[in-house]
Design an enzyme around this catalytic site. Structure first.
Site, PDB file in Angstrom:
ATOM      1  N   GLU A 134      -3.099  -6.760   4.620  1.00 43.16           N
ATOM      2  CA  GLU A 134      -2.932  -7.092   5.817  1.00 43.16           C
ATOM      3  C   GLU A 134      -2.677  -8.875   5.876  1.00 43.16           C
ATOM      4  O   GLU A 134      -3.472  -9.400   6.920  1.00 43.16           O
ATOM      5  CB  GLU A 134      -3.669  -6.606   7.056  1.00 43.16           C
ATOM      6  CG  GLU A 134      -3.534  -5.099   6.930  1.00 43.16           C
ATOM      7  CD  GLU A 134      -4.400  -4.197   7.996  1.00 43.16           C
ATOM      8  OE1 GLU A 134      -5.236  -4.805   8.491  1.00 43.16           O
ATOM      9  OE2 GLU A 134      -4.518  -2.999   7.813  1.00 43.16           O
ATOM     10  N   GLU A 188      -0.078   4.274   3.014  1.00 40.95           N
ATOM     11  CA  GLU A 188      -1.174   4.974   4.181  1.00 40.95           C
ATOM     12  C   GLU A 188      -0.544   5.803   5.261  1.00 40.95           C
ATOM     13  O   GLU A 188      -1.005   5.942   6.263  1.00 40.95           O
ATOM     14  CB  GLU A 188      -1.997   4.008   4.616  1.00 40.95           C
ATOM     15  CG  GLU A 188      -2.890   2.858   3.828  1.00 40.95           C
ATOM     16  CD  GLU A 188      -3.560   1.832   4.539  1.00 40.95           C
ATOM     17  OE1 GLU A 188      -3.766   1.993   5.654  1.00 40.95           O
ATOM     18  OE2 GLU A 188      -3.782   0.842   3.822  1.00 40.95           O
TER      19      GLU A 188
END
Ligand code: G3I
Length: 351
Positions: free
Chosen positions: A161, A269
């Site tokens: 991220e 994910e």
């Protein structure tokens, strides 16, 4: 996951009249299929699942995980919060238990994640501002962790991220960028990981790439900058924390864009919340991820990882630091471990 969406779930989400799993009838998808062939036997790439040490000895979880999946991603046990949660001593015990389960059950392990804006530790906070000491501690941490799991993991989310979750497409500001430089902390993380593990596939990983074009542009710019600097970046991951309002084709377009640099691609994910949009679309969204991965050249298909086995295993159903538990059915198996129609759709698409 997009905090705005998470906040919407927490704030605007009315606790509808729910059944035992806390989910209203309108949120459940169509009826479950009777029999389901193992995902891992049907896919032309690894099919992974998030795992936590607390689940390994639970028969319901373990049976489904070993039947359908051939790769585990520790949900939190390979993060700084687990390795350095007790202060300064590296605690590998939780991650080692997941690696042992994987070995016993013939599954790979994917390391998630070495460097993340969201987590730090006292040893770094103490060195905040002293560049040389910080850089040495950063290198030592990555070498100690990636070195220990060399040969036990097939890849790492080296940096997780890095791009701001807004319309800027800029890199996030974090303790790592403030001490080591905006992109240098990313480049150094890849270099240090490669020094410790010459074989693992090294990923940059982020979320909302399907729904935020500026964020995807920023992610791709960072990847190109790293490659131009000679960083050993060999994979790009899109988390794909989706919901049932995700437009058709969004995953396929994103996977194709990530693949344009010729690196491996990981849908890393995926879960598909039924709290937003039409729950009956869940299967089609999971299936699109499988089809998009299958459509890549074989050498780029790193795989698809589902962020949990049963709906009740989902992080979306657990209280978070800023929201109460949410009634949701975001995964492929229901709370009782029964395959849902979306499991059938995902399995059919793998083939
Ligand atoms: O269960 C343990 C407990 O035994 C221990 O004493 C305690 C100490 O802090 O931690 C407990 O574990 C919690 C764990 O979830 C299991 O519930 C951790 O506190 C908590 O931080 C952890 O949250 C995880 C979160 O990342 C932060 O690491 C979630 O499970 C996990 O689903 C979530 O996953 C993230 C990805 O890494 C990145 N992409 C978004 C995704 C969802 O937020």
């Amino acid at each position: 996951m997009n905090p705005t969406r998470r906040a919407a779930l927490a704030g605007g989400f009315a606790l509808a009249a729910c059944g035992g799993d806390g989910v209203s009838a309108s949120q459940k998808g169509p009826a479950a299929p009777s029999r389901l062939a193992p995902f891992k036997d049907r896919a032309a790439f690894p099919v992974g699942v998030a795992a936590m040490t607390g689940q390994l000895a639970e028969a319901g979880w373990s049976g489904l995980a070993s039947t359908h999946f051939n790769r585990l991603t520790p949900e939190w046990e390979m993060k700084m919060e687990a390795f350095l949660g007790e202060g300064d001593r590296l605690d590998f015990s939780r991650a080692d238990r997941i690696c042992a389960w994987a070995r016993t059950n013939g599954a790979e392990v994917f390391g998630h994640t070495l460097v993340w804006y969201a987590q730090s530790a006292p040893r770094f906070e103490r060195l905040n501002g002293s560049r040389r000491g910080f850089a040495e501690a950063y290198r030592t941490y990555i070498h100690d962790v990636a070195g220990r799991y060399r040969g036990q993991v097939t890849g790492w989310d080296v940096v997780n991220e890095p791009i701001a979750d807004d319309a800027s497409g800029q890199l996030r500001d974090c303790i790592w960028s403030r001490n080591l430089g905006q992109t240098d902390y990313v480049r150094l993380a890849f270099e240090h990981t490669r020094e410790a593990d010459p074989d693992a596939v090294l990923f940059l990983n982020d979320y909302n790439l399907e729904t935020n074009p500026r964020k995807l542009d920023g992610f791709m710019r960072l990847a190109e900058t790293l490659l131009e600097a000679g960083a050993p970046l060999t994979g790009l991951g899109t988390q794909t924390h989706a919901d049932c309002a995700l437009p058709d084709g969004a995953i396929e377009r994103t996977v194709r864009r990530l693949a344009s640099l010729g690196l491996k691609v990981h849908v890393s994910e995926i879960d598909v919340s039924t709290a937003t949009g039409r729950p009956e679309r869940q299967g089609a969204i999971f299936a699109e991820a499988a089809e998009a991965m299958a459509a890549l050249p074989a050498e780029q298909r790193f795989g698809v990882t589902v962020w949990g086995v049963r709906d009740s295993d989902s992080w979306l159903r657990r209280a978070d630091w800023h929201r109460p538990p949410q009634p949701d059915t975001p995964l492929l198996f229901d709370d009782g471990g029964r395959p849902k129609a979306s499991a059938q759709a995902f399995g059919d698409a793998l083939g």
